[in-house]
Design a protein around this motif. Sequence first.
Motif, PDB file in Angstrom:
ATOM      1  N   MET A   1       0.752  -1.161  -0.020  1.00 47.32           N
ATOM      2  CA  MET A   1      -0.169   0.086  -0.038  1.00 47.32           C
ATOM      3  C   MET A   1       0.872   1.432   0.132  1.00 47.32           C
ATOM      4  O   MET A   1       1.850   1.225   0.653  1.00 47.32           O
ATOM      5  N   SER A   2       0.878   2.235  -0.953  1.00 42.95           N
ATOM      6  CA  SER A   2       1.532   3.306  -0.881  1.00 42.95           C
ATOM      7  C   SER A   2       1.011   4.283   0.309  1.00 42.95           C
ATOM      8  O   SER A   2      -0.141   4.604   0.505  1.00 42.95           O
ATOM      9  N   GLN A   3       2.221   5.177   0.370  1.00 45.30           N
ATOM     10  CA  GLN A   3       1.977   6.137   1.487  1.00 45.30           C
ATOM     11  C   GLN A   3       1.441   7.397   0.878  1.00 45.30           C
ATOM     12  O   GLN A   3       1.686   7.762  -0.347  1.00 45.30           O
ATOM     13  N   SER A   4       0.168   8.022   1.393  1.00 41.32           N
ATOM     14  CA  SER A   4      -0.258   8.828   0.623  1.00 41.32           C
ATOM     15  C   SER A   4       0.187  10.340   0.772  1.00 41.32           C
ATOM     16  O   SER A   4       0.143  10.916   2.069  1.00 41.32           O
ATOM     17  N   ASN A   5       0.570  10.932  -0.382  1.00 39.49           N
ATOM     18  CA  ASN A   5       1.251  12.189  -0.445  1.00 39.49           C
ATOM     19  C   ASN A   5       2.270  12.530   0.475  1.00 39.49           C
ATOM     20  O   ASN A   5       2.594  13.556   1.028  1.00 39.49           O
ATOM     21  N   VAL A   6       3.176  11.585   0.699  1.00 39.56           N
ATOM     22  CA  VAL A   6       4.355  11.560   1.283  1.00 39.56           C
ATOM     23  C   VAL A   6       5.444  11.249   0.345  1.00 39.56           C
ATOM     24  O   VAL A   6       5.662  10.161  -0.328  1.00 39.56           O
ATOM     25  N   PRO A   7       6.631  12.159   0.012  1.00 45.11           N
ATOM     26  CA  PRO A   7       7.626  11.931  -1.003  1.00 45.11           C
ATOM     27  C   PRO A   7       8.501  10.951  -0.603  1.00 45.11           C
ATOM     28  O   PRO A   7       8.695  10.502   0.536  1.00 45.11           O
ATOM     29  N   VAL A   8       9.095  10.270  -1.509  1.00 42.70           N
ATOM     30  CA  VAL A   8      10.058   9.175  -1.308  1.00 42.70           C
ATOM     31  C   VAL A   8      11.209   9.445  -0.625  1.00 42.70           C
ATOM     32  O   VAL A   8      11.823   8.751   0.212  1.00 42.70           O
ATOM     33  N   TRP A   9      11.459  10.866  -0.483  1.00 41.92           N
ATOM     34  CA  TRP A   9      12.565  11.519   0.336  1.00 41.92           C
ATOM     35  C   TRP A   9      12.454  11.554   1.706  1.00 41.92           C
ATOM     36  O   TRP A   9      13.485  11.698   2.288  1.00 41.92           O
ATOM     37  N   GLY A  60      11.276  22.405   3.445  1.00 43.93           N
ATOM     38  CA  GLY A  60      11.025  21.562   2.511  1.00 43.93           C
ATOM     39  C   GLY A  60       9.526  21.044   1.995  1.00 43.93           C
ATOM     40  O   GLY A  60       9.420  20.082   1.433  1.00 43.93           O
ATOM     41  N   ALA A  61       8.600  21.744   2.774  1.00 44.58           N
ATOM     42  CA  ALA A  61       7.342  21.299   2.536  1.00 44.58           C
ATOM     43  C   ALA A  61       6.750  21.089   1.230  1.00 44.58           C
ATOM     44  O   ALA A  61       5.834  20.517   0.880  1.00 44.58           O
ATOM     45  N   GLY A  62       7.315  22.209   0.457  1.00 43.10           N
ATOM     46  CA  GLY A  62       6.635  22.487  -0.766  1.00 43.10           C
ATOM     47  C   GLY A  62       7.537  21.779  -1.997  1.00 43.10           C
ATOM     48  O   GLY A  62       8.176  20.714  -1.643  1.00 43.10           O
ATOM     49  N   ALA A  63       7.576  22.359  -2.925  1.00 40.32           N
ATOM     50  CA  ALA A  63       8.078  21.594  -4.239  1.00 40.32           C
ATOM     51  C   ALA A  63       9.720  21.599  -3.878  1.00 40.32           C
ATOM     52  O   ALA A  63       9.927  20.567  -4.503  1.00 40.32           O
ATOM     53  N   ALA A  64      10.396  22.252  -3.289  1.00 34.92           N
ATOM     54  CA  ALA A  64      11.552  22.012  -2.908  1.00 34.92           C
ATOM     55  C   ALA A  64      12.177  20.779  -2.227  1.00 34.92           C
ATOM     56  O   ALA A  64      13.044  20.225  -2.530  1.00 34.92           O
ATOM     57  N   GLY A  65      11.159  20.183  -1.468  1.00 30.49           N
ATOM     58  CA  GLY A  65      11.478  18.810  -0.927  1.00 30.49           C
ATOM     59  C   GLY A  65      10.572  17.777  -1.712  1.00 30.49           C
ATOM     60  O   GLY A  65      10.737  16.652  -0.871  1.00 30.49           O
ATOM     61  N   ARG A  66       9.867  18.155  -2.749  1.00 35.05           N
ATOM     62  CA  ARG A  66       8.908  17.267  -2.945  1.00 35.05           C
ATOM     63  C   ARG A  66       9.045  16.918  -4.464  1.00 35.05           C
ATOM     64  O   ARG A  66       8.105  16.375  -5.473  1.00 35.05           O
ATOM     65  N   TRP A 314       2.775  11.336  -4.591  1.00 39.12           N
ATOM     66  CA  TRP A 314       2.856  12.674  -4.163  1.00 39.12           C
ATOM     67  C   TRP A 314       2.696  13.716  -5.115  1.00 39.12           C
ATOM     68  O   TRP A 314       2.899  13.304  -6.331  1.00 39.12           O
ATOM     69  N   ALA A 315       2.362  15.028  -4.468  1.00 42.55           N
ATOM     70  CA  ALA A 315       2.196  16.088  -5.445  1.00 42.55           C
ATOM     71  C   ALA A 315       2.919  17.338  -4.728  1.00 42.55           C
ATOM     72  O   ALA A 315       2.971  17.310  -3.669  1.00 42.55           O
ATOM     73  N   ALA A 316       3.099  18.229  -5.691  1.00 38.52           N
ATOM     74  CA  ALA A 316       3.296  19.453  -5.153  1.00 38.52           C
ATOM     75  C   ALA A 316       3.103  20.567  -6.156  1.00 38.52           C
ATOM     76  O   ALA A 316       2.884  20.513  -7.359  1.00 38.52           O
TER      77      ALA A 316
END
Length: 380
Positions: A1-9, A60-66, A314-316
Motif C-alpha cells: 500500500m502506497s503512502q498518501s502524499n508523502v515523498p519518497v525523500w 522543504g514542505a513545498g516543491a523544494a522537498g517534493r 505525492w504532489a507539489a
Amino acid sequence: MSQSNVPVWDDGQWTPLSALTGDVSADSCVIGLGGTGLTIIEELLRRDERVIGIDAGDVGAGAAGRNGGFLLAGAYDFYHDAVRKHGRERARAIHAATLAELPRIAAAAPGTVRFTGSRRLAADEWELDDCRAQLEAMRADGLACEWIEDALGVGLFLPADASFNPLARCRAMAVQARAEGARLFARTPVQEIVGTRVITPHGVVHCARVFVAVDGRLELLLPELIGRVRTARLQMLATAPTTECRIPCPMYYREGYEYWQQLPDGSVALGGFRDRAGESEWSTDAIPTEPVQGMLEDFLRSHIGVAAPVTHRWAACAGYTDTGLPIVEQVREGVWALGGYSGTGNVIGALAARAVVGAALDGDFFAVRTLLGENRRTES
C-alpha cells in the motif's frame, strides 16, 4: 500500500519546527523554507544579518522537498531554445552560473548529491532532431554534451548534471542555519504583508526587508504577480527497491514532461503527465489525482518496465512563467519576490537567492539581470 502524499525523500526522522507565537523582530524575514529561502538565509547570515524564516508547512514542505531530485545546468529551456529565446550571451551566462552553483549545493548539504550526469531521451522523430539541434548548439559553445544510444533510449547525455535528495538538502541547510543563529518557524502561514511587517495567525514579524521565496502559490501571497506567474500541480510516484532495471542517472523524456531516476536503494521515482491532464493541473491543490497517477503507473510498467509495487504517491505546487525565466524582483518597497522556476528551481532557485541578496543589500543588480533579461522589474 502506497503512502498518501508523502515523498519518497522523507525518511521520517525530522523533528518539526515550532510555530511562531508572539511578535518578533529581525533585519530580514524570509518566507519559505525551501532551497531558495534557505539559500537566502545562508547568504544573509554571512553578512551578520539577524534573520527570521517562516513556512506555512515546514522545512522543504513545498516543491523544494517534493520534486524529482534533479540538479540540471542551464535555464528552463533546453540550451538551443534558450539561445533562441534569450540570446547566446544570456544563455551561456545562465549555464555557466548554474554549473558553478552545483558544487556549492553539494557543499551546503554533504552526502545528498550524486554527480551522475543526466540524459534527455527522445520520444519520437521530432525530438530526435531537437536533441541533435541541442547537441550542436552546446558543442558550438564548448559545453559538455554527448550523443548516446543504448537499451535505455536514444538522445543526449549531459555529464555535468547531478542527482540529489532534495528534502535532505533542505533539512541539512535548516539545521546549519539554526546553528548559525537564524530563527526558523514552521506551521506559520502568512496572512498579510503590510509594509515590511509580516502578519501571521499568532504573531507579527517586524523587519527591514522581506523575501518571499515560495514557488507554487507565489501569486496568492503577492497578487500583483497574477498573470505573470501561474501555479501548476506536479505529481510523482516511487516504487519499492528493485533490481529489475539499472537506471544510471536522471532521465528526461518527451521534452521533460516525464522524468525519472533510480535512487541508491534501488527504488524508482517517476513524475510527469502534467500536460496530459489539461487545465486540471493548473492548481494550487497539492494532492495526487487518480488520472495522473494512473498514467504514471502505466508508464512505469510499460515503458520503464518496472513491476515493483508503488510505495509512495505525492504532489507539489510549482510556479510557471510565460518566458521560462523566474521572478526575481522587488515588488513593493522592501519586499522581494522569488519564484516561477517552471519546474526547474533546484539550481536556478539557489542562483536567484544569491542574486536577490546582492540586489537588496548592495544595490547590485547584475546577477538578477543575467537571470531575468526582459522579465525583470528590479528597481521598482
